[in-house]
Scaffold this active site. Sequence first.
Site, short mmCIF file in Angstrom:
data_model
loop_
_atom_site.label_atom_id
_atom_site.label_comp_id
_atom_site.label_asym_id
_atom_site.label_seq_id
_atom_site.Cartn_x
_atom_site.Cartn_y
_atom_site.Cartn_z
N PRO A 47 39.51 11.17 29.13
CA PRO A 47 39.99 11.26 27.89
C PRO A 47 39.43 12.40 26.96
O PRO A 47 38.26 12.12 26.67
CB PRO A 47 40.30 9.97 27.48
CG PRO A 47 39.42 9.17 28.42
CD PRO A 47 39.20 9.87 29.58
N ASN A 48 40.09 12.84 26.29
CA ASN A 48 39.88 13.83 25.24
C ASN A 48 38.90 15.23 25.67
O ASN A 48 38.55 15.84 24.84
CB ASN A 48 39.16 13.09 24.18
CG ASN A 48 39.99 11.83 23.30
OD1 ASN A 48 41.00 12.15 22.96
ND2 ASN A 48 39.64 10.88 23.77
N ARG A 100 37.48 19.07 19.29
CA ARG A 100 37.00 17.85 18.82
C ARG A 100 35.25 18.04 18.87
O ARG A 100 34.68 18.75 19.46
CB ARG A 100 37.19 16.78 20.04
CG ARG A 100 36.40 17.04 21.31
CD ARG A 100 36.59 16.10 22.39
NE ARG A 100 36.24 14.77 22.02
CZ ARG A 100 35.48 13.94 23.07
NH1 ARG A 100 35.64 14.08 24.27
NH2 ARG A 100 34.98 12.71 22.95
N TYR A 152 29.99 18.70 21.12
CA TYR A 152 30.47 19.12 22.40
C TYR A 152 30.66 20.39 22.54
O TYR A 152 31.00 20.94 23.57
CB TYR A 152 31.91 18.39 22.78
CG TYR A 152 31.71 16.95 22.84
CD1 TYR A 152 31.11 16.37 23.81
CD2 TYR A 152 32.49 16.07 21.72
CE1 TYR A 152 30.93 14.70 23.81
CE2 TYR A 152 32.46 14.54 21.94
CZ TYR A 152 31.61 14.16 22.84
OH TYR A 152 31.46 12.80 22.85
N ASN A 195 33.35 13.16 34.93
CA ASN A 195 32.86 12.87 33.58
C ASN A 195 34.01 11.89 33.18
O ASN A 195 34.88 12.33 32.68
CB ASN A 195 32.78 14.17 32.70
CG ASN A 195 32.45 13.56 31.27
OD1 ASN A 195 32.52 12.66 30.71
ND2 ASN A 195 32.11 14.71 30.49
N ALA A 223 35.17 8.60 27.59
CA ALA A 223 34.95 7.22 26.94
C ALA A 223 35.21 6.00 27.92
O ALA A 223 34.55 4.92 27.81
CB ALA A 223 35.86 6.90 25.83
N GLU A 264 27.61 11.65 38.34
CA GLU A 264 28.23 11.88 36.91
C GLU A 264 27.77 12.91 36.09
O GLU A 264 26.60 13.33 36.27
CB GLU A 264 27.80 10.39 36.32
CG GLU A 264 28.14 10.02 34.94
CD GLU A 264 27.13 8.76 34.45
OE1 GLU A 264 26.15 8.28 35.02
OE2 GLU A 264 27.81 8.04 33.72
N HIS A 287 27.80 14.27 31.85
CA HIS A 287 28.31 13.92 30.33
C HIS A 287 27.52 15.39 29.55
O HIS A 287 26.42 15.56 29.77
CB HIS A 287 27.70 12.78 29.70
CG HIS A 287 28.14 11.56 30.41
ND1 HIS A 287 29.54 10.96 30.26
CD2 HIS A 287 27.78 10.63 31.28
CE1 HIS A 287 29.70 10.05 30.71
NE2 HIS A 287 28.54 9.78 31.48
N ARG A 303 22.66 8.33 22.12
CA ARG A 303 23.89 8.01 21.04
C ARG A 303 24.01 6.59 20.65
O ARG A 303 22.95 5.90 20.89
CB ARG A 303 25.23 8.78 21.56
CG ARG A 303 24.80 10.19 21.51
CD ARG A 303 26.10 11.21 22.10
NE ARG A 303 27.21 10.97 20.97
CZ ARG A 303 28.67 11.29 21.54
NH1 ARG A 303 28.83 11.82 22.72
NH2 ARG A 303 29.46 10.89 20.55
C1 DQA Z 1 31.16 12.20 27.01
C2 DQA Z 1 30.46 11.30 26.44
C3 DQA Z 1 31.45 10.00 25.95
O1 DQA Z 1 30.45 8.91 25.47
C4 DQA Z 1 32.44 10.24 25.29
O2 DQA Z 1 33.25 9.14 24.93
C5 DQA Z 1 33.05 11.43 25.60
C6 DQA Z 1 32.23 12.58 26.29
C7 DQA Z 1 30.28 13.49 27.27
O3 DQA Z 1 30.59 14.23 28.18
O4 DQA Z 1 29.21 13.74 26.44
O5 DQA Z 1 34.27 11.70 25.64
O6 DQA Z 1 31.61 11.79 28.18
#
Ligand code: DQA
Length: 147
Positions: free
Chosen positions: A9-10, A17, A22, A73, A76, A97, A99, A106
Site C-alpha cells: 500500500p501507498n 508521499r 521516500y 516490499n 505498512a 524483503e 524497504h 524509524r
Molecule cells: C516502507 C516502510 C514501511 O514502514 C512503510 O509503511 C511504507 C514503506 C519502505 O519502503 O520504506 O509504506 O516499506
Amino acid sequence: MKLLVINGPNLNMLGIREKTIYGEQTYDDLLRLIRQVGQREGVEVECFQSNHEGAIVDKIQSAYRTVNGIVINPAAYTHTSIAILDALKAVDLPAVEVHLSDVSKREPFRQVSYAGMACEKSFVGLGFKGYEEAIVYLKQRLECKKA
Ligand code: DQA
C-alpha cells in the site's frame, strides 16, 4: 527464470508521499528501473502493486509453481500482516524483503517485520537500489541452486 516483485500500500504514491523519506521518484520510475534490471540480468520480472492485503495474499499464492522467487516490499503490511507471512511460507519460494527507507531507524511500530520472517534476505534504506540488489541476489541464488 521468473521473479515476482510485489509492492504494498501507498507505494503507488511514490514521488508524492513523504518525499523526504521516500524520495522524488515515482512508482513508474521504479517500474522502469526494475524492467531495466530484469533485462540486464536476463530475468523475467513481473511487477504487482496493491493497496489491499487480500490481493497481495492472492498474488503470492498465484506464484506457486509459476514463479522462481519473490521480491516484496509489503509497505505498512510489513508490520501487521501475518496473512502475508503465512502466504510466503505457504508457497515456500526464495523471497527477499525490500524497504526504501531504513525501517530500523524509524518508529518503534516499524521494528517488527512479519513478512521478513519468511524472507532469506532484506535490503533496507537503499531506496530503489534495494530492488536491484534483491533481483541480483535472487538471480545468483537461483542459479547456484541449479548448478
Ligand atoms: C516502507 C516502510 C514501511 O514502514 C512503510 O509503511 C511504507 C514503506 C519502505 O519502503 O520504506 O509504506 O516499506
